[in-house]
Scaffold this motif. Structure first.
Motif, PDB file in Angstrom:
ATOM      1  N   PRO A 238       1.589  86.952  -6.857  1.00  0.00           N
ATOM      2  CA  PRO A 238       1.169  87.758  -7.633  1.00  0.00           C
ATOM      3  C   PRO A 238       1.212  87.274  -9.005  1.00  0.00           C
ATOM      4  N   HIS A 239       2.438  86.707  -9.278  1.00  0.00           N
ATOM      5  CA  HIS A 239       2.409  86.117 -10.884  1.00  0.00           C
ATOM      6  C   HIS A 239       1.568  84.746 -10.723  1.00  0.00           C
ATOM      7  N   LEU A 240       0.456  84.328  -9.859  1.00  0.00           N
ATOM      8  CA  LEU A 240      -0.361  83.948  -9.768  1.00  0.00           C
ATOM      9  C   LEU A 240      -1.500  84.182 -10.821  1.00  0.00           C
TER      10      LEU A 240
ATOM     11  N   ASP B 170      -0.604  68.384  -6.708  1.00  0.00           N
ATOM     12  CA  ASP B 170      -1.676  67.951  -7.824  1.00  0.00           C
ATOM     13  C   ASP B 170      -2.116  69.167  -8.358  1.00  0.00           C
ATOM     14  N   GLY B 171      -2.148  69.245  -9.665  1.00  0.00           N
ATOM     15  CA  GLY B 171      -2.596  70.386 -10.436  1.00  0.00           C
ATOM     16  C   GLY B 171      -1.835  71.470 -11.071  1.00  0.00           C
ATOM     17  N   PHE B 172      -0.329  70.758 -10.742  1.00  0.00           N
ATOM     18  CA  PHE B 172       0.470  72.253 -11.747  1.00  0.00           C
ATOM     19  C   PHE B 172       0.330  71.796 -12.534  1.00  0.00           C
ATOM     20  N   GLY B 173       0.040  70.973 -13.216  1.00  0.00           N
ATOM     21  CA  GLY B 173      -0.659  71.350 -14.798  1.00  0.00           C
ATOM     22  C   GLY B 173      -1.159  72.163 -15.127  1.00  0.00           C
ATOM     23  N   THR B 174      -1.952  72.764 -14.415  1.00  0.00           N
ATOM     24  CA  THR B 174      -3.106  74.040 -14.782  1.00  0.00           C
ATOM     25  C   THR B 174      -2.702  74.786 -13.608  1.00  0.00           C
ATOM     26  N   TRP B 175      -1.747  74.963 -12.918  1.00  0.00           N
ATOM     27  CA  TRP B 175      -1.477  76.045 -12.445  1.00  0.00           C
ATOM     28  C   TRP B 175      -1.748  77.501 -12.569  1.00  0.00           C
TER      29      TRP B 175
ATOM     30  N   ILE C  79       6.325  65.092 -11.352  1.00  0.00           N
ATOM     31  CA  ILE C  79       4.991  65.285 -10.969  1.00  0.00           C
ATOM     32  C   ILE C  79       4.764  65.613 -12.280  1.00  0.00           C
ATOM     33  N   SER C  80       2.835  65.655 -12.543  1.00  0.00           N
ATOM     34  CA  SER C  80       2.380  66.103 -13.876  1.00  0.00           C
ATOM     35  C   SER C  80       2.735  67.474 -13.678  1.00  0.00           C
ATOM     36  N   GLY C  81       2.796  68.140 -14.816  1.00  0.00           N
ATOM     37  CA  GLY C  81       2.459  69.381 -15.315  1.00  0.00           C
ATOM     38  C   GLY C  81       3.850  69.846 -15.303  1.00  0.00           C
ATOM     39  N   PHE C  82       5.596  68.813 -15.005  1.00  0.00           N
ATOM     40  CA  PHE C  82       6.233  69.146 -14.654  1.00  0.00           C
ATOM     41  C   PHE C  82       7.267  69.920 -16.364  1.00  0.00           C
ATOM     42  N   GLU C  83       6.509  69.469 -17.231  1.00  0.00           N
ATOM     43  CA  GLU C  83       7.123  69.652 -18.289  1.00  0.00           C
ATOM     44  C   GLU C  83       6.677  71.667 -19.398  1.00  0.00           C
ATOM     45  N   ARG C  84       5.973  72.553 -17.929  1.00  0.00           N
ATOM     46  CA  ARG C  84       5.573  73.159 -18.407  1.00  0.00           C
ATOM     47  C   ARG C  84       6.540  74.033 -17.898  1.00  0.00           C
ATOM     48  N   ILE C  85       8.349  73.740 -17.118  1.00  0.00           N
ATOM     49  CA  ILE C  85       8.912  74.805 -17.012  1.00  0.00           C
ATOM     50  C   ILE C  85      10.093  74.654 -18.003  1.00  0.00           C
ATOM     51  N   PRO C  86      10.710  75.743 -18.218  1.00  0.00           N
ATOM     52  CA  PRO C  86      11.554  75.842 -19.945  1.00  0.00           C
ATOM     53  C   PRO C  86      12.416  74.948 -19.429  1.00  0.00           C
TER      54      PRO C  86
ATOM     55  N   VAL D 261      -1.867  76.529   3.455  1.00  0.00           N
ATOM     56  CA  VAL D 261      -1.803  77.028   1.918  1.00  0.00           C
ATOM     57  C   VAL D 261      -0.937  75.893   1.504  1.00  0.00           C
ATOM     58  N   PRO D 262       0.072  75.401   2.020  1.00  0.00           N
ATOM     59  CA  PRO D 262       0.724  73.907   1.550  1.00  0.00           C
ATOM     60  C   PRO D 262       1.574  73.762   0.358  1.00  0.00           C
ATOM     61  N   GLU D 263       0.309  73.408  -0.175  1.00  0.00           N
ATOM     62  CA  GLU D 263       0.475  73.518  -2.032  1.00  0.00           C
ATOM     63  C   GLU D 263       0.454  75.092  -2.560  1.00  0.00           C
ATOM     64  N   VAL D 264       0.883  75.665  -2.099  1.00  0.00           N
ATOM     65  CA  VAL D 264       1.278  76.747  -2.717  1.00  0.00           C
ATOM     66  C   VAL D 264       2.492  76.670  -2.699  1.00  0.00           C
ATOM     67  N   SER D 265       2.623  76.837  -1.745  1.00  0.00           N
ATOM     68  CA  SER D 265       4.609  76.631  -1.157  1.00  0.00           C
ATOM     69  C   SER D 265       5.641  75.900  -1.861  1.00  0.00           C
ATOM     70  N   ALA D 266       4.951  74.327  -1.834  1.00  0.00           N
ATOM     71  CA  ALA D 266       5.472  73.195  -2.476  1.00  0.00           C
ATOM     72  C   ALA D 266       5.300  74.015  -4.389  1.00  0.00           C
ATOM     73  N   LYS D 267       4.021  74.156  -4.996  1.00  0.00           N
ATOM     74  CA  LYS D 267       3.909  74.432  -6.426  1.00  0.00           C
ATOM     75  C   LYS D 267       5.452  75.988  -6.706  1.00  0.00           C
TER      76      LYS D 267
END
Length: 446
Positions: free
Chosen positions: A49-51, A252-257, A296-303, A371-377
């Motif tokens: 539900p955090h999505l 892929d797309g972690f930067g806009t997840w 990965i692209s978007g890793f910088e979103r993690i504090p 949806v393995p991509e959800v688990s990976a992200k």
């Protein structure tokens, strides 16, 4: 601002977990022991539900909030006067360390009472008409651990905790989750909440008002053959260290997840994320190359550095508990240990790490859903290995348990402190023993 609720929220599982098996799993011999409730394997996909389904256009931007927060002292920064004062206040506000009347310990997480269904479940469960048999419901001589994520709304948080305390009369232990750190929106802006450190301090204020325990407590008398146990809250956050190996292509797309924390948490410029190439502390460089999980692209979103900051908040509590165990008078009846965090402490606690005893992630076998991509992200925002490292440092000399569905209760192992760790966040039940401890996750928000 009106927020759309997540339409994928599941109806809560009506069975709850009791840690009455602390009596064995934490080497306790308190009365009324029973086994952990067994949940059937889940074949469906976890709901996170955090999505976000929230509309964030009217929220202040991170730049706006960061600019506003520079005008005052943020709580909890390492080596700051404010951080030191915060730790001292937390310790001094809850000075009675011994709760000798506790006989049983229950645990739950992720109540998410923002959902009307979940709030109704909680109300029904806590009122006389909705209670199960006495041995399945906490009472005045019991303790209840809540491992985070009750609500981002302070009023709902207060209502939920009051419902538990007023109706059950049990001791309640709580650690905030990521939802409690959310800020923004007309209501919280009107309260003058400008950053997530401030928000967490207000959450602690609610707990203090209601008598909720947020510091370590020794429970059980330790007399008449019964074994006492320490209950220790662990502050935490995620840092990407639980990312699944060999699954970078699924991110892929972690930067806009649409992970809500990335838009509703504000920690200040100090913790602004950056790419690993600019941060040697998170490259995973072992001398044979940089860990590709952190590229990965978007890793910088993690504090950046936030998990370490929260870990520093735990040091006074851990030192106190370690000293207590080391100096325990009766070496044949050492206290048990229950730590609890909101976030996951190790890769083995991830929902898709299906065999906790395995050191190797079996991608083809374990990511066997649509949806393995959800688990990976999700693994990037699940927790931190530093949590496990820190909690295991409390009793480093304890014996090692093999991974099994039931705890070792041999006579020899009873001589040493035994360790349960309760966690939340993933919304998937898990219960296993590994490396001298037991990890337990029993959420309502499945």
């Amino acid at each position: 601002m009106k927020q759309a609720r997540n339409s994928t929220r599941c109806r809560p599982n009506m069975r709850r977990t009791t840690l009455a098996a602390l009596l064995h799993a934490a080497a306790s011999r308190l009365p009324s022991s029973s086994a952990f409730e067994t949940h059937p394997p889940l074949s469906r996909i976890a709901v996170y539900p955090h999505l976000s389904t929230f509309t964030t256009s009217s929220l202040p931007t991170p730049r706006d909030r960061a600019a506003a927060s520079t005008a005052r002292c943020l709580v909890g920064r390492p080596n700051d006067v404010a951080s030191t004062r915060r730790i001292e206040e937390r310790e001094s506000s809850d000075n009675d360390n011994n709760l000798g009347d506790v006989r049983r310990i229950f645990a739950i997480s992720d109540l998410h009472t923002d959902s009307a269904i979940n709030m109704q479940w909680l109300t029904d469960r806590c009122t006389t008409s909705g209670r199960d048999a006495a041995n399945a419901t906490p009472g005045p001589n019991d303790a209840l651990i809540i491992a985070g994520d009750i609500s981002h709304d302070l009023d709902i948080l207060r209502e939920s905790l009051s419902t538990i305390v007023d109706n059950l009369g049990c001791h309640v232990f709580f650690i905030p989750g990521n939802h409690e750190a959310w800020i923004g929106g007309q209501k919280m802006d009107g309260m003058g909440i400008l950053d997530s450190f401030d928000k967490l301090q207000r959450v602690e204020g609610v707990c203090k008002d209601l008598g909720i325990h947020t510091t370590p407590k020794l429970v059980g008398s330790g007399s008449n053959g019964a074994r006492a146990a320490w209950i220790v809250p662990i502050w935490s956050w995620y840092d990407g260290t639980l990312a699944l190996p060999g699954c970078e292509d699924l991110c892929d797309g972690f930067g806009t997840w649409p992970w809500v924390d990335f838009t509703r948490c504000e920690w200040g410029e100090k913790y602004r994320g950056m790419m690993p190439s600019d941060d040697s502390s998170r490259t995973g460089n072992t001398g044979i190359g940089i860990d590709s999980r952190y590229q990965i692209s978007g890793f910088e979103r993690i504090p950046r550095g936030l998990a370490e900051e929260f870990a520093s908040w735990n040091v006074p509590s851990i030192d106190k508990v370690r000293e207590s165990i080391d100096n325990w008078e009766d070496a044949s009846n050492l206290p048990g240990l229950i730590t609890y965090s909101h976030f996951l402490p190790s890769k083995r606690t991830l929902p898709d790490w299906k065999v906790p005893s395995s050191d190797v992630f079996q991608r083809d076998e374990w990511l066997d859903h649509p949806v393995p991509e959800v688990s990976a992200k999700f693994a990037y925002v699940a927790g931190s290995q530093s949590i496990d490292d820190q909690i295991r440092s409390i009793t480093p000399s304890q014996s090692v348990l093999t991974s099994t569905s039931t705890p070792d209760t041999s006579t020899d192992s009873q001589q040493l402190p035994r360790h349960i760790h309760v966690f939340g966040h993933s919304h998937r039940p898990k219960d296993f023993c590994y490396g001298g401890g037991r990890d337990v996750k029993k959420p309502i928000g499945q």
